[in-house]
Structure formats: C-alpha cells, structure tokens
Design an enzyme around this catalytic site. Sequence first.
Site, PDB file in Angstrom:
ATOM      1  N   HIS A  51      64.713  -5.961  79.658  1.00  0.00           N
ATOM      2  CA  HIS A  51      63.562  -6.727  79.168  1.00  0.00           C
ATOM      3  C   HIS A  51      62.351  -6.410  80.034  1.00  0.00           C
ATOM      4  O   HIS A  51      62.480  -6.237  81.241  1.00  0.00           O
ATOM      5  CB  HIS A  51      63.849  -8.232  79.270  1.00  0.00           C
TER       6      HIS A  51
ATOM      7  N   LYS B  87      69.535  -6.379  81.480  1.00  0.00           N
ATOM      8  CA  LYS B  87      70.346  -7.315  80.697  1.00  0.00           C
ATOM      9  C   LYS B  87      71.840  -7.091  80.995  1.00  0.00           C
ATOM     10  O   LYS B  87      72.205  -6.067  81.604  1.00  0.00           O
ATOM     11  CB  LYS B  87      70.029  -7.111  79.215  1.00  0.00           C
TER      12      LYS B  87
ATOM     13  N   GLU C 172      56.925 -15.778  82.906  1.00  0.00           N
ATOM     14  CA  GLU C 172      58.322 -15.406  83.145  1.00  0.00           C
ATOM     15  C   GLU C 172      58.645 -15.343  84.642  1.00  0.00           C
ATOM     16  O   GLU C 172      59.729 -15.756  85.063  1.00  0.00           O
ATOM     17  CB  GLU C 172      58.614 -14.063  82.457  1.00  0.00           C
TER      18      GLU C 172
ATOM     19  N   TYR D  97      63.080 -17.165  76.034  1.00  0.00           N
ATOM     20  CA  TYR D  97      62.884 -16.615  74.681  1.00  0.00           C
ATOM     21  C   TYR D  97      62.355 -17.671  73.707  1.00  0.00           C
ATOM     22  O   TYR D  97      62.577 -17.545  72.496  1.00  0.00           O
ATOM     23  CB  TYR D  97      64.193 -16.018  74.178  1.00  0.00           C
TER      24      TYR D  97
ATOM     25  N   ASN E 111      69.960  -3.764  74.138  1.00  0.00           N
ATOM     26  CA  ASN E 111      68.905  -2.807  74.521  1.00  0.00           C
ATOM     27  C   ASN E 111      68.581  -2.804  76.018  1.00  0.00           C
ATOM     28  O   ASN E 111      67.488  -2.456  76.430  1.00  0.00           O
ATOM     29  CB  ASN E 111      67.668  -2.981  73.641  1.00  0.00           C
TER      30      ASN E 111
ATOM     31  N   ARG F   5      56.364  -1.259  79.819  1.00  0.00           N
ATOM     32  CA  ARG F   5      56.779  -1.319  78.406  1.00  0.00           C
ATOM     33  C   ARG F   5      56.892   0.092  77.826  1.00  0.00           C
ATOM     34  O   ARG F   5      57.800   0.372  77.046  1.00  0.00           O
ATOM     35  CB  ARG F   5      55.777  -2.142  77.590  1.00  0.00           C
TER      36      ARG F   5
HETATM   37  N1  LIG Z   1      66.818  -7.841  64.857  1.00  0.00           N
HETATM   38  C1  LIG Z   1      67.355  -8.144  66.034  1.00  0.00           C
HETATM   39  N2  LIG Z   1      68.682  -8.331  66.145  1.00  0.00           N
HETATM   40  C2  LIG Z   1      69.258  -8.652  67.334  1.00  0.00           C
HETATM   41  N3  LIG Z   1      68.548  -8.798  68.467  1.00  0.00           N
HETATM   42  C3  LIG Z   1      67.222  -8.603  68.401  1.00  0.00           C
HETATM   43  C4  LIG Z   1      66.548  -8.274  67.186  1.00  0.00           C
HETATM   44  N4  LIG Z   1      65.228  -8.151  67.442  1.00  0.00           N
HETATM   45  C5  LIG Z   1      65.082  -8.403  68.761  1.00  0.00           C
HETATM   46  N5  LIG Z   1      66.285  -8.675  69.325  1.00  0.00           N
HETATM   47  C6  LIG Z   1      66.539  -8.983  70.723  1.00  0.00           C
HETATM   48  O1  LIG Z   1      65.559  -9.891  71.183  1.00  0.00           O
HETATM   49  C7  LIG Z   1      64.871  -9.349  72.297  1.00  0.00           C
HETATM   50  C8  LIG Z   1      63.468  -9.879  72.291  1.00  0.00           C
HETATM   51  O2  LIG Z   1      62.797  -9.431  71.146  1.00  0.00           O
HETATM   52  P1  LIG Z   1      61.261  -9.067  71.199  1.00  0.00           P
HETATM   53  O3  LIG Z   1      60.796  -8.985  69.805  1.00  0.00           O
HETATM   54  O4  LIG Z   1      60.578  -9.996  72.157  1.00  0.00           O
HETATM   55  O5  LIG Z   1      61.334  -7.581  71.764  1.00  0.00           O
HETATM   56  P2  LIG Z   1      60.934  -6.940  73.157  1.00  0.00           P
HETATM   57  O6  LIG Z   1      59.705  -7.617  73.681  1.00  0.00           O
HETATM   58  O7  LIG Z   1      60.919  -5.457  73.023  1.00  0.00           O
HETATM   59  O8  LIG Z   1      62.190  -7.269  74.012  1.00  0.00           O
HETATM   60  P3  LIG Z   1      62.302  -7.975  75.406  1.00  0.00           P
HETATM   61  O9  LIG Z   1      61.538  -9.280  75.274  1.00  0.00           O
HETATM   62  O10 LIG Z   1      63.775  -8.156  75.611  1.00  0.00           O
HETATM   63  O11 LIG Z   1      61.675  -7.012  76.369  1.00  0.00           O
HETATM   64  C9  LIG Z   1      65.008  -7.843  72.097  1.00  0.00           C
HETATM   65  O12 LIG Z   1      64.828  -7.098  73.273  1.00  0.00           O
HETATM   66  C10 LIG Z   1      66.432  -7.736  71.586  1.00  0.00           C
HETATM   67  O13 LIG Z   1      67.365  -7.847  72.675  1.00  0.00           O
END
Ligand SMILES: Nc1ncnc2c1ncn2[C@@H]1O[C@H](COP(=O)(O)OP(=O)(O)OP(=O)(O)O)[C@@H](O)[C@H]1O
Length: 155
Positions: free
Chosen positions: A121, A15, A132, A55, A118, A91
């Site tokens: 992804h 990211k 994706e 997303y 974070n 993951r």
């Molecule tokens: N509470 C939150 N506040 C801000 N951003 C969030 C929050 N929860 C998730 N995100 C963002 O949205 C992304 C996608 O959320 P998801 O629940 O799909 O988590 P993930 O699958 O671990 O992450 P990713 O899809 O990025 O690998 C997260 O990686 C984070 O960047």
Amino acid sequence: MSWTGINERTFLAIKPDGYQRRLLGEIIRRFEKKGFRLVAMKIVQASEKLLKQHYIALQDKPFYDRLVKYMGSGPVVAMVWQGLDVVKTARLMIGETNPAHSLPGTIRGDFCIDVGRNVIHGSDSRESAEREIALWFQPDELVYWQDSAESWIYE
Ligand SMILES: Nc1ncnc2c1ncn2[C@@H]1O[C@H](COP(=O)(O)OP(=O)(O)OP(=O)(O)O)[C@@H](O)[C@H]1O
C-alpha cells in the site's frame, strides 16, 4: 517540522502477502536505492479497528470486508518514507491498483497478479499520508536523522 519539499512523507505498508512471500527486502531495497529516507518502520498485526479506519473511504465497496480480512491475515510492515515528491513517486514505483495494469519495473508489475493480493500500500496524496501516518504511528516512533547522503541525492 514542515512536511514539504525534501521533508515530504508518505506511508507505505507491505501487506501480508508481501510479508509471507519474503518480498520485504526486495521492496525496501527499491525505495532505499532510489534515495528516499526511511524514518519509521514496524511489523504490525493490525487490528480490525485500525484496518477499518485505514480503509474508511472504501467502506461502501463490495470488497471492503474481504480487504480488511486480508490485511489482518498476517503481519504488515508499516513504514514512513521521506523525500522530495515521495508520495507521487512511491505510487509510480508501486504501480497501478490492479497488477494487470502495472508495468514491469513497478513493484506490482513485477511481483503480483491479483488486485486482491497486490503486496503493498502507498498513500495516494499528502493529506492521506498525514492521516495514515498518524493512524499507524505515535509521533515519537518517527526518527529524525541526519542524512549524510543528502547532498549527493539533492542538488
Ligand atoms: N476489485 C477489487 N477486488 C479486491 N480488492 C480490491 C479491489 N479493488 C481494490 N482492492 C483492494 O483495495 C485496496 C485499496 O484500493 P484503492 O482503490 O485505494 O487502491 P490503491 O490506492 O492502489 O491501493 P492501496 O490503498 O492499497 O495502496 C487495493 O490495493 C486492493 O488491495
């Protein structure tokens, strides 16, 4: 080509915070040293359209607009990695969504603090990976290469 067994594929994206913080080498090194095979990679300034599609499952979340803005705020390194159980293992290597819940030794456990920053992804299932990869890459951007280390990585 079938996308199962040692040909399973996942989509990983460093990211904009990971890019700005010079974490590319460190992150790529971990997947390389594990033994996974890099089959596609590019630096992308992602459009709002692409990110909204990526997303789409989160479109009702309160952080959705912020998330799309964050992901479009700088370069993203889009990658396809291949290997046995790569979706699940990547993951595990990445850690939990919230870095505060990620163990040391994982990417998020080692390199970030805030759920909204974070650094990486990773696809959460084989179905998401296929969707994706098709969203971020043209089929001819994936490279089919003979892995000379394969017999040292797999029995
Ligand atoms: N509470 C939150 N506040 C801000 N951003 C969030 C929050 N929860 C998730 N995100 C963002 O949205 C992304 C996608 O959320 P998801 O629940 O799909 O988590 P993930 O699958 O671990 O992450 P990713 O899809 O990025 O690998 C997260 O990686 C984070 O960047």
